[in-house]
Design an enzyme around this catalytic site. Sequence first.
Site, mmCIF file in Angstrom:
data_model
loop_
_atom_site.group_PDB
_atom_site.id
_atom_site.type_symbol
_atom_site.label_atom_id
_atom_site.label_comp_id
_atom_site.label_asym_id
_atom_site.label_seq_id
_atom_site.Cartn_x
_atom_site.Cartn_y
_atom_site.Cartn_z
ATOM 1 N N HIS A 1 0.218 -1.561 2.920
ATOM 2 C CA HIS A 1 -0.612 -2.092 4.012
ATOM 3 C C HIS A 1 0.107 -2.095 5.375
ATOM 4 C CE1 HIS A 1 1.119 -6.181 2.538
ATOM 5 N NE2 HIS A 1 1.879 -5.709 3.501
ATOM 6 N N HIS B 1 1.299 -12.735 6.090
ATOM 7 C CA HIS B 1 2.642 -12.614 6.672
ATOM 8 C C HIS B 1 2.880 -13.629 7.786
ATOM 9 C CE1 HIS B 1 1.650 -8.668 4.954
ATOM 10 N NE2 HIS B 1 2.936 -8.389 4.891
ATOM 11 N N GLU C 1 6.239 -7.276 -2.612
ATOM 12 C CA GLU C 1 4.776 -7.247 -2.454
ATOM 13 C C GLU C 1 4.089 -6.504 -3.601
ATOM 14 O OE1 GLU C 1 4.450 -7.347 2.440
ATOM 15 O OE2 GLU C 1 4.218 -5.442 1.409
ATOM 16 N N HIS D 1 10.287 -1.507 0.056
ATOM 17 C CA HIS D 1 10.692 -1.559 1.464
ATOM 18 C C HIS D 1 11.454 -2.836 1.774
ATOM 19 C CE1 HIS D 1 6.706 -3.565 1.673
ATOM 20 N NE2 HIS D 1 6.880 -3.909 2.932
HETATM 21 C C1 DHB Z 1 6.078 -2.901 7.351
HETATM 22 C C2 DHB Z 1 5.638 -3.053 6.047
HETATM 23 C C3 DHB Z 1 4.982 -4.233 5.644
HETATM 24 O O1 DHB Z 1 4.553 -4.457 4.376
HETATM 25 C C4 DHB Z 1 4.735 -5.230 6.573
HETATM 26 O O2 DHB Z 1 4.041 -6.312 6.171
HETATM 27 C C5 DHB Z 1 5.195 -5.097 7.875
HETATM 28 C C6 DHB Z 1 5.857 -3.930 8.258
HETATM 29 C C7 DHB Z 1 6.744 -1.645 7.802
HETATM 30 O O3 DHB Z 1 7.163 -0.805 6.981
HETATM 31 O O4 DHB Z 1 6.832 -1.442 9.029
HETATM 32 FE FE FE Z 2 3.746 -6.478 4.134
#
Ligand code: DHB
Ligand code: FE
Length: 280
Positions: free
Chosen positions: A12, A59, A240, A193
């Site tokens: 997302h 978030h 996540e 990530h």
């Molecule tokens: C990014 C990924 C996320 O899941 C998020 O909530 C905010 C930023 C990113 O990769 O930039």
């Molecule tokens: Fe996120």
Amino acid sequence: MARIIGSVTTSHVPAIGAAIAAGRQEEPYWKPFFDGFKPVHDWLEAAQPDVAVVVHNDHGLNFFLDKMPTFAVGAAPEYRHGDEGWGIPTVAPFRGDPALSWHMIESIVGEDFDLTTCQEMKVDHSVTNPMALLWPGGGDWPVRIVPVCVNTVQFPFPSASRCYKLGEAIGRAVASYDEDLRVVVIGTGGLSHQLEGERAGFINKDFDLKFMDSLTSDPTWATQYSDEELVELTGSQGIELLMWLVARGALPEAARKVCSNYHIPISNTAAGMMVVEPSA
Ligand code: DHB
Ligand code: FE
């Protein structure tokens, strides 16, 4: 009776919203990502869902560190997208389905899950971007939504196995709803990530692909890991992927993959997408 027609799980990343607003879908950076959703559009066109249960992690737009529910379910007539920075334009409000929400809440609390019930709830990029990927073009959304929010922001998080069981409870809640609805379960977030610290930019392709495969071959495979182990394996925001487990848990054990896509990177994230539907 209501029926779950399948699950769609997807990353997302906020930059998706900015790319959609700027019409960048055909640019080389974005094309392999957006093209992955073409078979999803065909599947949705054939499946014609009435409602989407959107399992996501807020978030900080709706819940902040001062009050952080582990599991929260929306029971509002409408959900609005607030300005959360990132340069993401806000999207049209989402229609809710309070009657279905309350039925699900009663059913899930009846199974000993302690939910926070939200008659008001704002939604961030973890709801708006997946919805815009599934139903592009803007304008009114063709489905009502029931947002389900899982804490992955402030420890302690619910365990992977608890999340899978929440999904199973969602599946039973929908199946016991006395209205002829077609329901799609959307799970948003991940895959690997990490946005901050020494491991910023961390991606674990091997684990991600194994995880995606497990969702049809051995759906509870990832529940062997603690949240700390999942953070180590997938990054501090890779956790996540718990949303994917909730969504998968809502389907019968016998389920098949309709389509998937995996692309590195979108912003800082390994962008995964997968559609699963009941086998029978
Ligand atoms: C990014 C990924 C996320 O899941 C998020 O909530 C905010 C930023 C990113 O990769 O930039
Ligand atoms: Fe996120």
